[in-house]
Design a protein around this motif. Structure first.
Motif, PDB file in Angstrom:
ATOM      1  N   GLY A  41      -4.981   1.058  -1.569  1.00 26.54           N
ATOM      2  CA  GLY A  41      -5.479   1.637  -0.316  1.00 26.54           C
ATOM      3  C   GLY A  41      -5.313   3.140  -0.214  1.00 26.54           C
ATOM      4  O   GLY A  41      -6.103   3.805   0.453  1.00 26.54           O
ATOM      5  N   ASN A  42      -4.277   3.693  -0.870  1.00 27.41           N
ATOM      6  CA  ASN A  42      -4.026   5.141  -0.797  1.00 27.41           C
ATOM      7  C   ASN A  42      -4.468   5.882  -2.059  1.00 27.41           C
ATOM      8  O   ASN A  42      -4.124   7.054  -2.231  1.00 27.41           O
ATOM      9  CB  ASN A  42      -2.522   5.400  -0.581  1.00 27.41           C
ATOM     10  N   LEU A  43      -5.221   5.201  -2.926  1.00 22.08           N
ATOM     11  CA  LEU A  43      -5.533   5.779  -4.236  1.00 22.08           C
ATOM     12  C   LEU A  43      -7.003   6.162  -4.367  1.00 22.08           C
ATOM     13  O   LEU A  43      -7.880   5.564  -3.742  1.00 22.08           O
ATOM     14  CB  LEU A  43      -5.163   4.789  -5.349  1.00 22.08           C
ATOM     15  N   ASP A  44      -7.256   7.162  -5.238  1.00 18.54           N
ATOM     16  CA  ASP A  44      -8.631   7.540  -5.547  1.00 18.54           C
ATOM     17  C   ASP A  44      -9.233   6.515  -6.511  1.00 18.54           C
ATOM     18  O   ASP A  44      -8.520   5.658  -7.039  1.00 18.54           O
ATOM     19  CB  ASP A  44      -8.680   8.954  -6.137  1.00 18.54           C
ATOM     20  N   PRO A  45     -10.559   6.568  -6.756  1.00 22.86           N
ATOM     21  CA  PRO A  45     -11.207   5.560  -7.595  1.00 22.86           C
ATOM     22  C   PRO A  45     -10.608   5.444  -9.003  1.00 22.86           C
ATOM     23  O   PRO A  45     -10.486   4.335  -9.537  1.00 22.86           O
ATOM     24  CB  PRO A  45     -12.672   6.035  -7.653  1.00 22.86           C
ATOM     25  N   GLN A  97       2.555   3.746  -7.540  1.00 21.43           N
ATOM     26  CA  GLN A  97       2.197   2.335  -7.418  1.00 21.43           C
ATOM     27  C   GLN A  97       2.569   1.561  -8.670  1.00 21.43           C
ATOM     28  O   GLN A  97       2.950   0.383  -8.591  1.00 21.43           O
ATOM     29  CB  GLN A  97       0.699   2.192  -7.107  1.00 21.43           C
ATOM     30  N   ARG A  98       2.509   2.202  -9.826  1.00 26.85           N
ATOM     31  CA  ARG A  98       2.927   1.532 -11.061  1.00 26.85           C
ATOM     32  C   ARG A  98       4.441   1.277 -11.062  1.00 26.85           C
ATOM     33  O   ARG A  98       4.899   0.257 -11.574  1.00 26.85           O
ATOM     34  CB  ARG A  98       2.509   2.342 -12.288  1.00 26.85           C
ATOM     35  N   VAL A  99       5.214   2.208 -10.485  1.00 22.78           N
ATOM     36  CA  VAL A  99       6.652   1.970 -10.328  1.00 22.78           C
ATOM     37  C   VAL A  99       6.863   0.759  -9.410  1.00 22.78           C
ATOM     38  O   VAL A  99       7.698  -0.112  -9.678  1.00 22.78           O
ATOM     39  CB  VAL A  99       7.382   3.200  -9.750  1.00 22.78           C
ATOM     40  N   ALA A 100       6.099   0.696  -8.319  1.00 18.56           N
ATOM     41  CA  ALA A 100       6.211  -0.423  -7.382  1.00 18.56           C
ATOM     42  C   ALA A 100       5.873  -1.743  -8.072  1.00 18.56           C
ATOM     43  O   ALA A 100       6.528  -2.773  -7.828  1.00 18.56           O
ATOM     44  CB  ALA A 100       5.290  -0.197  -6.183  1.00 18.56           C
ATOM     45  N   ILE A 101       4.869  -1.723  -8.939  1.00 20.20           N
ATOM     46  CA  ILE A 101       4.502  -2.933  -9.676  1.00 20.20           C
ATOM     47  C   ILE A 101       5.601  -3.300 -10.680  1.00 20.20           C
ATOM     48  O   ILE A 101       5.955  -4.470 -10.833  1.00 20.20           O
ATOM     49  CB  ILE A 101       3.140  -2.751 -10.367  1.00 20.20           C
ATOM     50  N   ALA A 102       6.162  -2.283 -11.342  1.00 24.12           N
ATOM     51  CA  ALA A 102       7.271  -2.535 -12.266  1.00 24.12           C
ATOM     52  C   ALA A 102       8.443  -3.177 -11.529  1.00 24.12           C
ATOM     53  O   ALA A 102       9.078  -4.117 -12.023  1.00 24.12           O
ATOM     54  CB  ALA A 102       7.709  -1.236 -12.929  1.00 24.12           C
ATOM     55  N   ARG A 103       8.725  -2.678 -10.346  1.00 24.80           N
ATOM     56  CA  ARG A 103       9.821  -3.215  -9.537  1.00 24.80           C
ATOM     57  C   ARG A 103       9.553  -4.674  -9.157  1.00 24.80           C
ATOM     58  O   ARG A 103      10.461  -5.504  -9.145  1.00 24.80           O
ATOM     59  CB  ARG A 103       9.979  -2.345  -8.294  1.00 24.80           C
ATOM     60  N   ALA A 120      -4.724  -8.894  -2.016  1.00 25.02           N
ATOM     61  CA  ALA A 120      -5.354  -8.791  -0.696  1.00 25.02           C
ATOM     62  C   ALA A 120      -5.978  -7.407  -0.577  1.00 25.02           C
ATOM     63  O   ALA A 120      -5.289  -6.399  -0.719  1.00 25.02           O
ATOM     64  CB  ALA A 120      -4.327  -9.008   0.403  1.00 25.02           C
ATOM     65  N   THR A 121      -7.277  -7.350  -0.333  1.00 23.63           N
ATOM     66  CA  THR A 121      -7.949  -6.052  -0.283  1.00 23.63           C
ATOM     67  C   THR A 121      -9.244  -6.128   0.523  1.00 23.63           C
ATOM     68  O   THR A 121      -9.862  -7.197   0.639  1.00 23.63           O
ATOM     69  CB  THR A 121      -8.256  -5.537  -1.706  1.00 23.63           C
ATOM     70  N   HIS A 122      -9.641  -4.970   1.079  1.00 25.21           N
ATOM     71  CA  HIS A 122     -10.968  -4.875   1.685  1.00 25.21           C
ATOM     72  C   HIS A 122     -11.852  -3.931   0.865  1.00 25.21           C
ATOM     73  O   HIS A 122     -12.895  -3.484   1.340  1.00 25.21           O
ATOM     74  CB  HIS A 122     -10.880  -4.397   3.145  1.00 25.21           C
ATOM     75  N   ASN A 123     -11.430  -3.658  -0.384  1.00 27.05           N
ATOM     76  CA  ASN A 123     -12.165  -2.749  -1.262  1.00 27.05           C
ATOM     77  C   ASN A 123     -13.294  -3.507  -1.975  1.00 27.05           C
ATOM     78  O   ASN A 123     -13.052  -4.285  -2.897  1.00 27.05           O
ATOM     79  CB  ASN A 123     -11.208  -2.120  -2.283  1.00 27.05           C
ATOM     80  N   GLN A 163       0.822  -1.214   0.000  1.00 27.50           N
ATOM     81  CA  GLN A 163       0.000   0.000   0.000  1.00 27.50           C
ATOM     82  C   GLN A 163       0.858   1.266   0.000  1.00 27.50           C
ATOM     83  O   GLN A 163       0.515   2.260  -0.645  1.00 27.50           O
ATOM     84  CB  GLN A 163      -0.919  -0.017   1.220  1.00 27.50           C
ATOM     85  N   ASP A 164       1.997   1.222   0.703  1.00 26.00           N
ATOM     86  CA  ASP A 164       2.794   2.447   0.877  1.00 26.00           C
ATOM     87  C   ASP A 164       3.970   2.543  -0.103  1.00 26.00           C
ATOM     88  O   ASP A 164       4.926   3.286   0.130  1.00 26.00           O
ATOM     89  CB  ASP A 164       3.287   2.563   2.322  1.00 26.00           C
ATOM     90  N   TYR A 165       3.911   1.784  -1.197  1.00 24.79           N
ATOM     91  CA  TYR A 165       4.850   1.873  -2.332  1.00 24.79           C
ATOM     92  C   TYR A 165       6.256   1.398  -2.009  1.00 24.79           C
ATOM     93  O   TYR A 165       6.859   0.676  -2.771  1.00 24.79           O
ATOM     94  CB  TYR A 165       4.932   3.296  -2.919  1.00 24.79           C
ATOM     95  N   LYS A 166       6.838   1.852  -0.896  1.00 29.92           N
ATOM     96  CA  LYS A 166       8.201   1.479  -0.489  1.00 29.92           C
ATOM     97  C   LYS A 166       9.252   1.834  -1.554  1.00 29.92           C
ATOM     98  O   LYS A 166      10.214   1.091  -1.774  1.00 29.92           O
ATOM     99  CB  LYS A 166       8.276  -0.017  -0.140  1.00 29.92           C
ATOM    100  N   LEU A 167       9.080   2.974  -2.208  1.00 32.67           N
ATOM    101  CA  LEU A 167      10.062   3.435  -3.185  1.00 32.67           C
ATOM    102  C   LEU A 167      11.206   4.155  -2.487  1.00 32.67           C
ATOM    103  O   LEU A 167      11.044   4.711  -1.401  1.00 32.67           O
ATOM    104  CB  LEU A 167       9.398   4.378  -4.203  1.00 32.67           C
ATOM    105  N   LEU A 168      12.370   4.165  -3.129  1.00 28.37           N
ATOM    106  CA  LEU A 168      13.525   4.901  -2.619  1.00 28.37           C
ATOM    107  C   LEU A 168      13.425   6.344  -3.108  1.00 28.37           C
ATOM    108  O   LEU A 168      13.502   6.591  -4.322  1.00 28.37           O
ATOM    109  CB  LEU A 168      14.817   4.248  -3.117  1.00 28.37           C
ATOM    110  N   PRO A 169      13.221   7.322  -2.205  1.00 27.96           N
ATOM    111  CA  PRO A 169      12.920   8.691  -2.634  1.00 27.96           C
ATOM    112  C   PRO A 169      14.050   9.373  -3.400  1.00 27.96           C
ATOM    113  O   PRO A 169      13.800  10.285  -4.189  1.00 27.96           O
ATOM    114  CB  PRO A 169      12.632   9.425  -1.316  1.00 27.96           C
ATOM    115  N   SER A 170      15.286   8.930  -3.190  1.00 26.86           N
ATOM    116  CA  SER A 170      16.430   9.579  -3.848  1.00 26.86           C
ATOM    117  C   SER A 170      16.753   8.976  -5.208  1.00 26.86           C
ATOM    118  O   SER A 170      17.711   9.392  -5.857  1.00 26.86           O
ATOM    119  CB  SER A 170      17.667   9.487  -2.945  1.00 26.86           C
ATOM    120  N   LYS A 171      15.940   8.002  -5.635  1.00 23.83           N
ATOM    121  CA  LYS A 171      16.176   7.355  -6.930  1.00 23.83           C
ATOM    122  C   LYS A 171      15.014   7.630  -7.873  1.00 23.83           C
ATOM    123  O   LYS A 171      13.862   7.718  -7.449  1.00 23.83           O
ATOM    124  CB  LYS A 171      16.347   5.839  -6.759  1.00 23.83           C
TER     125      LYS A 171
END
Length: 232
Positions: free
Chosen positions: A172-176, A150-156, A199-202, A92-100
């Motif tokens: 979880g953090n996205l609009d419709p 999130q698309r970067v996270a999926i690419a990763r 895994a989702t409750h949406n 949900q929280d992407y976990k991207l490296l902000p400096s990259k």
């Protein structure tokens, strides 16, 4: 491909006067190659624990988990990196490296597993194209929208060609609008031959998918339907 057999996960209490926490209780199911399965349930139902067991980040209190016929919790420590390379995880929280940049966030995964510079130069642009981010390759996470992050996270998660993608509340953090975008991307990945576990409750997401739904409630499987809906 994946087989949970009579899995229970019980966390000990933090103090003697408290009861143990039952995260999962006698959970059994199978997932076939190239299947798209939603794990549905309210927060605290056991969805994240289930994924952590599959990633061998947690061990079951009882029962066995098989991935491609291997009992993954009996693997040696040195065998786990190979297992985890067969899986890609999205959070949900992407976990991207902000400096990259977007490109470097994806490339970093290949660097960690020892890919050559030639492989990185070939594979990273391909996977960024799959997720629709070729033009954003040189942007940093702070310059991207939530859906783009999130698309970067999926690419990763996708770049090392895993057999299965595990997506834990990825919208979880996205609009419709961006939620729909990410779900369509996961369907595209499944159509390319990758197993997807979401895994989702949406409720809206699950009902729109019309795919298999395993419903958890208080750590137990209460429903498993091929073309399921969100019913709690």
């Amino acid at each position: 491909m994946i087989n949970f057999k009579n899995i229970s996960k019980i966390y000990p209490p933090h103090s003697p006067e408290l009861k143990p926490i039952i995260a999962l209780e006698n959970v059994s199911f199978e997932i076939q190659p190239k299947e798209f399965v939603s794990i549905a349930g309210k927060s605290g139902a056991g969805k994240t624990t289930l994924l952590k067991l599959l990633l061998v980040e947690e061990k079951p209190s009882s029962g066995r988990v098989f991935f491609e016929k291997r009992d993954i919790h009996r693997l040696k420590k040195e065998e786990l990196p190979e297992l985890r390379r067969r899986m890609g995880a999205v959070f949900q929280d992407y976990k991207l490296l902000p400096s990259k940049t977007a490109y470097d966030n994806v490339a970093y995964v290949l660097e960690v597993i020892g890919a050559s510079d030639e492989e990185i130069k070939k594979d990273v642009p391909k996977v960024l194209e799959i997720v629709g981010l070729s033009e954003r390759a040189n942007n940093f996470p702070a310059e991207l929208s939530g859906g783009e992050k999130q698309r970067v996270a999926i690419a990763r998660a996708l770049v090392h060609r895993p057999n299965v993608i595990l997506a834990d509340e990825p919208t979880g953090n996205l609009d419709p609008y961006h939620t729909l975008e990410i779900i369509q991307l996961l369907l595209k990945i499944q159509a390319m031959g990758t197993t997807v576990i979401l895994a989702t409750h949406n409720k809206e997401t699950i009902n729109r998918l019309k795919k298999r739904v395993i419903t958890l409630e208080n750590g137990r499987v209460i429903r498993d339907r091929k073309r399921g809906r969100f019913i709690l």
